[in-house]
Design a protein around this motif. Structure first.
Motif, mmCIF file in Angstrom:
data_model
loop_
_atom_site.group_PDB
_atom_site.id
_atom_site.type_symbol
_atom_site.label_atom_id
_atom_site.label_comp_id
_atom_site.label_asym_id
_atom_site.label_seq_id
_atom_site.Cartn_x
_atom_site.Cartn_y
_atom_site.Cartn_z
ATOM 1 N N UNK A 2 0.822 -1.207 0.000
ATOM 2 C CA UNK A 2 0.000 0.000 0.000
ATOM 3 C C UNK A 2 0.858 1.260 0.000
ATOM 4 N N UNK A 3 0.228 2.350 -0.474
ATOM 5 C CA UNK A 3 0.898 3.648 -0.408
ATOM 6 C C UNK A 3 0.559 4.312 0.928
ATOM 7 N N UNK A 4 1.335 5.321 1.271
ATOM 8 C CA UNK A 4 1.076 6.097 2.481
ATOM 9 C C UNK A 4 -0.320 6.705 2.433
ATOM 10 N N UNK A 5 -0.697 7.240 1.267
ATOM 11 C CA UNK A 5 -1.984 7.928 1.134
ATOM 12 C C UNK A 5 -3.152 6.976 1.346
ATOM 13 N N UNK A 6 -3.068 5.790 0.769
ATOM 14 C CA UNK A 6 -4.169 4.843 0.920
ATOM 15 C C UNK A 6 -4.340 4.418 2.379
ATOM 16 N N UNK A 7 -3.228 4.324 3.091
ATOM 17 C CA UNK A 7 -3.291 3.931 4.499
ATOM 18 C C UNK A 7 -3.956 5.013 5.340
ATOM 19 N N UNK A 8 -3.570 6.256 5.161
ATOM 20 C CA UNK A 8 -4.150 7.316 5.997
ATOM 21 C C UNK A 8 -5.605 7.608 5.622
ATOM 22 N N UNK A 9 -5.967 7.407 4.344
ATOM 23 C CA UNK A 9 -7.368 7.589 3.943
ATOM 24 C C UNK A 9 -8.233 6.531 4.615
ATOM 25 N N UNK A 14 -8.566 13.270 6.155
ATOM 26 C CA UNK A 14 -9.135 13.979 5.007
ATOM 27 C C UNK A 14 -8.046 14.404 4.030
ATOM 28 N N UNK A 15 -8.465 14.720 2.803
ATOM 29 C CA UNK A 15 -7.534 15.196 1.777
ATOM 30 C C UNK A 15 -6.888 16.511 2.210
ATOM 31 N N UNK A 16 -7.664 17.346 2.848
ATOM 32 C CA UNK A 16 -7.150 18.635 3.329
ATOM 33 C C UNK A 16 -6.043 18.444 4.360
ATOM 34 N N UNK A 17 -6.277 17.520 5.299
ATOM 35 C CA UNK A 17 -5.270 17.246 6.326
ATOM 36 C C UNK A 17 -4.015 16.632 5.711
ATOM 37 N N UNK A 18 -4.204 15.827 4.668
ATOM 38 C CA UNK A 18 -3.066 15.213 3.981
ATOM 39 C C UNK A 18 -2.167 16.281 3.374
ATOM 40 N N UNK A 27 8.343 21.970 5.005
ATOM 41 C CA UNK A 27 8.924 23.035 5.830
ATOM 42 C C UNK A 27 9.953 22.477 6.805
ATOM 43 N N UNK A 28 9.616 21.362 7.458
ATOM 44 C CA UNK A 28 10.528 20.785 8.451
ATOM 45 C C UNK A 28 11.817 20.271 7.813
ATOM 46 N N UNK A 29 11.760 19.907 6.520
ATOM 47 C CA UNK A 29 12.948 19.434 5.814
ATOM 48 C C UNK A 29 13.717 20.571 5.154
ATOM 49 N N UNK A 30 13.211 21.808 5.288
ATOM 50 C CA UNK A 30 13.899 22.957 4.717
ATOM 51 C C UNK A 30 13.813 23.010 3.195
ATOM 52 N N UNK A 31 12.731 22.470 2.626
ATOM 53 C CA UNK A 31 12.572 22.450 1.172
ATOM 54 C C UNK A 31 11.759 23.639 0.698
ATOM 55 N N UNK A 32 11.823 23.915 -0.624
ATOM 56 C CA UNK A 32 11.082 25.032 -1.178
ATOM 57 C C UNK A 32 9.583 24.757 -1.106
ATOM 58 N N UNK A 33 8.713 25.808 -1.153
ATOM 59 C CA UNK A 33 7.263 25.634 -1.028
ATOM 60 C C UNK A 33 6.669 24.645 -2.026
ATOM 61 N N UNK A 34 7.173 24.647 -3.274
ATOM 62 C CA UNK A 34 6.641 23.750 -4.298
ATOM 63 C C UNK A 34 6.918 22.278 -4.000
ATOM 64 N N UNK A 35 7.820 22.018 -3.066
ATOM 65 C CA UNK A 35 8.155 20.633 -2.724
ATOM 66 C C UNK A 35 6.975 19.910 -2.091
ATOM 67 N N UNK A 36 6.035 20.653 -1.510
ATOM 68 C CA UNK A 36 4.864 20.028 -0.885
ATOM 69 C C UNK A 36 4.065 19.231 -1.910
ATOM 70 N N UNK A 37 3.951 19.747 -3.141
ATOM 71 C CA UNK A 37 3.233 19.019 -4.199
ATOM 72 C C UNK A 37 3.966 17.744 -4.590
ATOM 73 N N UNK A 38 5.297 17.823 -4.638
ATOM 74 C CA UNK A 38 6.098 16.638 -4.974
ATOM 75 C C UNK A 38 5.961 15.580 -3.890
ATOM 76 N N UNK A 39 5.935 16.028 -2.634
ATOM 77 C CA UNK A 39 5.766 15.092 -1.524
ATOM 78 C C UNK A 39 4.403 14.419 -1.598
ATOM 79 N N UNK A 40 3.359 15.219 -1.873
ATOM 80 C CA UNK A 40 2.008 14.670 -1.976
ATOM 81 C C UNK A 40 1.922 13.628 -3.084
#
Length: 359
Positions: A2-9, A14-18, A27-40
């Protein structure tokens, strides 16, 4: 898997909380703002990484630190982000059942799992000073490392040897990288490491499917690229030559620099002064105790934790702590003298100009 997303769903997240989680992680990893989309995207599509967590000569303080992480919570890292298939400290299985799980994971996820190692192996007498499941830990470590994707050396024990390898080291306790030489090893030193540093390393690997950028010692640069001294809130007192001379003196009550009391902050690379401990509440220096340099190699054998460093670089030349305040005062005095001299010259020139005009 399973993926992380399927487990937490499935857990009702919620999608918003994800997406909020992904932003906080970036932010905690010191990455640029656009990195949040890559992480998702990574957490939605990539399967969870299998992790085998083994224990050698250690005190379990790394595990104790890990379970106290706040960003992300340890339960999110362990139950959702990774597939922690084996950890004899927290798993319910024991004995033959635990050994069967270890063998099954190794065979099923060959070349895909991360081997997390807490503690180190003793080499003396064939490794007989640390027996795990009826076998020397050294033997099991080598066996599991052979099929691992990468190895994480948790804490000073696995990274440098720590107290077990301190002189005279009768068991010949040895850091992981001296035993395993054919696999990439990420060192996460500290005694113990900061909780969020530990979960941050796991998060990075599971999110991006690669190892974080490492320094020349094998430590993740995102957490070990700066000295504690560089971001210490008492740094201004150090620069001003304001030091604690004795425990609980007036300077200590005012929060002056602890360098003279043995603080190793100027030579220690870690994230204590930025990430801090206990959910970002404090760190040793903020609690009134100097840094002991626990993330550096051989810190147990470098004398008393209260012996101050001999020399530091300040104002472009070698100066010790006793001279810094004098140098700073002299520099200020010189600057005042130069300013006064320049002012006097300007006034004299102005008077001469006025006199010439009157003629």
């Amino acid at each position: 898997m399973e993926t992380f997303y399927s487990v937490i769903r499935r857990q009702g997240i919620t999608r918003r909380s994800f997406h909020k989680f992904c932003s906080l992680t970036a932010t905690s990893l010191g990455l640029e703002p656009l990195a949040a989309d890559r992480i998702a995207n990574a957490l939605e599509t990539k399967p969870r990484v299998p992790v085998i967590w083994m224990h050698g000569l250690e005190c379990t303080c790394c595990s104790e630190s890990f379970i106290r992480s706040a960003h992300p919570l340890a339960k999110d890292a362990v139950l959702s982000m990774i597939s922690l298939d084996y950890d004899d400290t927290i798993m319910a299985a024991a004995g033959h059942q635990a050994e069967a799980i270890l063998k099954e994971t190794r065979a099923k996820h060959k070349g895909q799992y991360i081997l997390a190692v807490e503690g180190n192996p003793p080499l003396n007498e064939g490794g007989m000073f640390c027996i795990d499941g009826g076998k020397p830990f050294l033997e099991k470590l080598k066996m599991m490392a052979d099929d691992a994707m990468a190895i994480i050396a948790w804490g000073a024990c696995a990274s440098w040897g720590c107290v077990q390898a301190a002189k005279p080291n009768p068991t010949q306790a040895t850091p992981i990288d001296k035993v395993i030489t054919n696999k990439p090893i990420i060192k996460v030193p500290g005694c113990p490491p900061i909780a969020e540093v530990m979960t941050g390393v796991i998060t990075f690997i599971t999110t991006f499917g690669k190892l974080p950028e490492l320094d020349r010692h094998g430590r993740p640069k995102m957490f070990y690229s700066q000295r504690i001294h560089d971001k210490c809130y008492r740094r201004s007192h150090f620069d001003a030559g304001q030091f604690v001379e004795e425990w609980d003196d007036e300077a200590a009550r005012k929060g002056y620099c602890l360098y003279k009391m043995g603080c190793k902050g100027p030579t220690t690379y870690n994230a204590c002064s930025t990430v801090r401990w206990n959910g970002g509440v404090s760190f040793p220096i903020q609690s009134g105790h100097g840094c002991i340099g626990c993330s550096e190699d051989g810190f147990w054998d470098k004398g008393s934790f209260y012996d101050r460093l001999t020399n530091i670089k300040q104002f472009g030349i070698e100066k010790n702590a006793d001279q810094i305040g004098v140098a700073a005062a002299a520099a200020v005095g010189a600057a005042v003298a130069v300013h006064a001299a320049m002012t006097a010259v300007k006034r004299l020139a102005s008077k001469r100009a006025d006199a010439n005009q009157d003629r």
